[in-house]
Enzyme design. Structure first.
Site, PDB file in Angstrom:
ATOM      1  N   THR A  43       0.849  -1.184   0.000  1.00 36.97           N
ATOM      2  CA  THR A  43       0.000   0.000   0.000  1.00 36.97           C
ATOM      3  C   THR A  43       0.892   1.244   0.000  1.00 36.97           C
ATOM      4  O   THR A  43       2.056   1.180   0.408  1.00 36.97           O
ATOM      5  CB  THR A  43      -0.962  -0.008   1.200  1.00 36.97           C
ATOM      6  OG1 THR A  43      -0.201  -0.091   2.400  1.00 36.97           O
ATOM      7  CG2 THR A  43      -1.930  -1.182   1.100  1.00 36.97           C
ATOM      8  N   THR A  45       1.400   4.394   1.595  1.00 40.49           N
ATOM      9  CA  THR A  45       2.129   4.965   2.728  1.00 40.49           C
ATOM     10  C   THR A  45       3.050   3.927   3.359  1.00 40.49           C
ATOM     11  O   THR A  45       4.184   4.228   3.726  1.00 40.49           O
ATOM     12  CB  THR A  45       1.144   5.535   3.775  1.00 40.49           C
ATOM     13  OG1 THR A  45       0.330   6.521   3.129  1.00 40.49           O
ATOM     14  CG2 THR A  45       1.874   6.166   4.946  1.00 40.49           C
ATOM     15  N   CYS A  46       2.577   2.703   3.459  1.00 39.73           N
ATOM     16  CA  CYS A  46       3.377   1.630   4.050  1.00 39.73           C
ATOM     17  C   CYS A  46       4.641   1.374   3.228  1.00 39.73           C
ATOM     18  O   CYS A  46       5.728   1.196   3.783  1.00 39.73           O
ATOM     19  CB  CYS A  46       2.568   0.338   4.134  1.00 39.73           C
ATOM     20  SG  CYS A  46       1.043   0.469   5.076  1.00 39.73           S
ATOM     21  N   SER A  47       4.498   1.350   1.919  1.00 40.66           N
ATOM     22  CA  SER A  47       5.615   1.015   1.032  1.00 40.66           C
ATOM     23  C   SER A  47       6.535   2.195   0.736  1.00 40.66           C
ATOM     24  O   SER A  47       7.733   2.014   0.553  1.00 40.66           O
ATOM     25  CB  SER A  47       5.087   0.470  -0.294  1.00 40.66           C
ATOM     26  OG  SER A  47       4.408  -0.747  -0.079  1.00 40.66           O
TER      27      SER A  47
END
Length: 188
Positions: A43, A45-47
């Site tokens: 995703t 923001t996570c990545s």
């Protein structure tokens, strides 16, 4: 914050194409841990931010008396392995919570049906002592189902580092105070 024990579950890792089960005790017992939970592998923001930032700050975090940095997501072991490989993650250990039981136990589950992701984790970060007791936790504001925003301010590596420094200073002060009290009692 009151002490809180972390949920006791089985995690299903994938090693060499086979399922390898590790319990919460296997992962946490005897290790001071920084744990952060994210909504999902791959995703935005996570990545783009959260996982790479923790990978970059990994050594600084360990230098503050931490044994390991773990990232939990409600994804299976195959996805977590592919995600880590795609980002070149070598230091942060990716922990699959494919069934979401750990996330449920943390009370961090939120519906993300508005994006087709089902049940996921809200962003949350922890410092957990060697006995599996939470020393510090931070949750992003606005935890709710089907949020249209994705806040990322309170669970950053910088916030964790600030908390570690404060905890370490408090522990040192407490140890010094105990020594002074014992010396005073012995002298009395």
């Amino acid at each position: 914050m009151n002490a809180m024990n972390i949920p006791q579950i089985d995690f299903y890792f994938v090693k060499d194409g086979e399922i390898a089960i590790q319990t919460t005790k296997d992962l946490f017992l005897g290790k001071r841990t920084v744990l952060f939970c994210v909504p999902g592998a791959f995703t935005p923001t996570c990545s783009s931010f959260q996982l790479p930032s923790f990978e970059e700050a990994h050594d600084d975090i360990l230098a503050l008396g931490v044994d390991q940095v773990l990232c939990v997501s409600v994804n299976d072991g195959f996805v977590m392995n592919a995600w880590g490989k795609s980002l070149g993650i070598e230091k942060v250990k990716l922990v699959p919570d494919g069934n979401g039981y750990f996330t449920q136990g943390l009370k961090a589950v939120v519906a993300k049906e508005n994006t087709g992701m089902g049940l996921r984790s809200w962003r949350i970060a922890f410092i957990i002592n060697e006995n599996g007791v939470v020393e510090w936790a931070s949750v992003e504001d606005g935890q709710r189902a089907n949020a249209s925003d994705d806040p990322y301010e309170k669970t950053t590596p910088n916030e964790v580092i600030i908390a570690l420094k404060e905890l370490n200073a408090n522990n040192e002060a407490a140890e010094g105070a105990d020594t002074d009290i014992l010396a005073q009692l012995a002298a009395a």
